[in-house]
Design a protein around this motif. Structure first.
Motif: not given
Length: 405
Positions: A30-33, A52-56, A205-207, A271-275
């Motif tokens: 994951g991202a933290r890893d 790309e499987k971790i972040f939008p 990833s929601n805002k 990478w995006l900050d949110s979808p």
């Protein structure tokens, strides 16, 4: 007999399924890893090639007409060099520094290309902070296109949501130099650092635009324009400036100005900050090795499309030269989102500038010798785990190709 037939069917089905199976998210970290540096070697490679499987992400569209990369008559077939009193060769460097991809362009042609650890010519790899140098170039393009008036413009002209914060009075130039005077802790492995707070926003990833929730709360440490303090958050702000000025997503602007006209062979991702949100300007461009090389050659050749530079006159010389700011340590200086190399690092590195990213990513541009070198790494920790000094290796490559002339 029926048992034997059933077993045969199961074995064939399993084999065929295995041939077509794609790695699942359980096969990667994951991202933290990534930022903790907690991944073992095989899983690190799987993770860094599939973020790309971790972040939008948003696609950086290619034009379908790749520019040719021909083989150079000067081939780098072997190399012996010394670093910190020890002698190494090419296999040593690849193995010890965990380089999954290496590309050397001499006079715009391939002098050396190598893939390892399962990575191929079609593997998209994470750039990490090498993306910052792409963003710098987009600032130059936005100035040339008239979207950004001047590097002296206050950041708040484009990002009014920062009014009243520590970024009041900070210019676009200050951001490019990492010299805003705003306090920031970039420590990747510290879960409480500002960099990790930014990561947590990206994971949530929601805002869209949540970056401002962090950046508006930062305090002032010094006057703008004087002191260097490396901050991924500020490159995210630079990306926000470009997007606010152009009213075009960064990936689309990069596609329009560089990816299509330069002739990249494959779509990139960002990478995006949110979808569906904004690109993370400070990191996260994913591309194949040769397209990173094409970008480096594009910069070396003056950032020209059809003979016309997409950036203002003198931009690249200014962006790739060390600025008179204090606090840049080690062998490096800093320009506009490009690292420079101090003279004491060796004469061969004179006029060199580089994009660099954690876990061993780099884009090395040597104008004096017309050489571009791209390195893609899968090192165990974000920083501090290069077994061999990259600059010693890069100097040896340049010297080898100079001798071969």
């Amino acid at each position: 007999m029926w048992k034997i037939k059933f077993l045969a069917i199961v074995l064939v089905t399993s084999f065929c399924t295995g041939l077509n199976a794609q790695p699942s998210t359980a096969d990667i970290g994951g991202a933290r890893d990534i930022y903790d540096g907690s991944l073992y070697p095989d899983k690190a490679v799987r993770t860094y090639s599939q973020t790309e499987k971790i972040f939008p992400t948003r696609v950086i569209k290619a034009g379908g007409k790749p520019s040719p990369l021909l083989q150079s008559p000067q081939q780098l077939t072997s190399l012996k060099f010394t670093s910190e009193g020890k002698t190494y060769d090419l296999p040593d460097y690849v193995a010890l520094n965990r380089m999954v991809g290496l590309l050397v362009l001499k006079d715009g042609k391939i002098a050396y290309e190598h893939y390892d650890f399962g990575v191929t010519v079609n593997t998209r790899w994470m750039s990490m902070s090498v993306a910052k140098s792409f963003v710098s170039t987009l600032v130059g393009a936005a100035i040339k296109d008239g979207y950004i008036t001047s590097l002296n413009d206050p950041v708040t002209k484009y990002l009014p949501q920062l009014a009243g914060s520590a970024y009041e009075g900070v210019s676009v130039r200050d951001l490019l130099m990492m010299a805003s005077g705003v306090k920031w802790n970039e420590t990747y492995t510290d879960p409480s650092s500002d960099r990790r707070k930014l990561l947590e926003l990206q994971i949530a990833s929601n805002k869209q635009g949540a970056i401002f929730d962090v950046m508006k709360t930062l305090s002032k440490a010094s006057e703008p324009g004087k002191n260097f303090n490396y901050s991924t958050g500020e490159t995210v702000l630079i990306g926000e400036v470009v997007q606010a000025a152009t009213k075009i997503p960064l990936a689309d602007y990069l596609s329009k100005k560089i990816w299509i006209p330069v002739g990249m062979q494959a779509n990139g991702l960002w990478w995006l900050d949110s979808p569906g949100g904004h690109e993370v300007g400070g990191s996260g461009i994913l591309a194949v090795l040769r397209d990173f090389g094409r970008f480096g050659q594009f910069i070396l050749d003056g950032a020209k499309v059809n003979g016309q530079s997409i950036v203002p006159d003198g931009w690249l010389a200014d962006a790739g030269s060390a600025k008179p700011i204090t606090g840049v340590t080690g062998k490096n200086g800093y320009g506009y989102q490009w690292w420079t190399v101090k003279p004491e690092a060796g004469k061969v590195h004179e006029s060199v500038f580089m994009g660099r990213g954690i876990h061993g990513q780099y884009l090395y541009i040597n104008p004096a010798n017309n050489i571009v070198i791209v390195g893609l790494g899968a090192r165990s920790k974000p920083v501090g785990k290069q077994a061999i000094d990259d600059l010693d290796f890069l100097a040896a490559v340049v010297d080898n190709l100079k001798i071969a002339q």
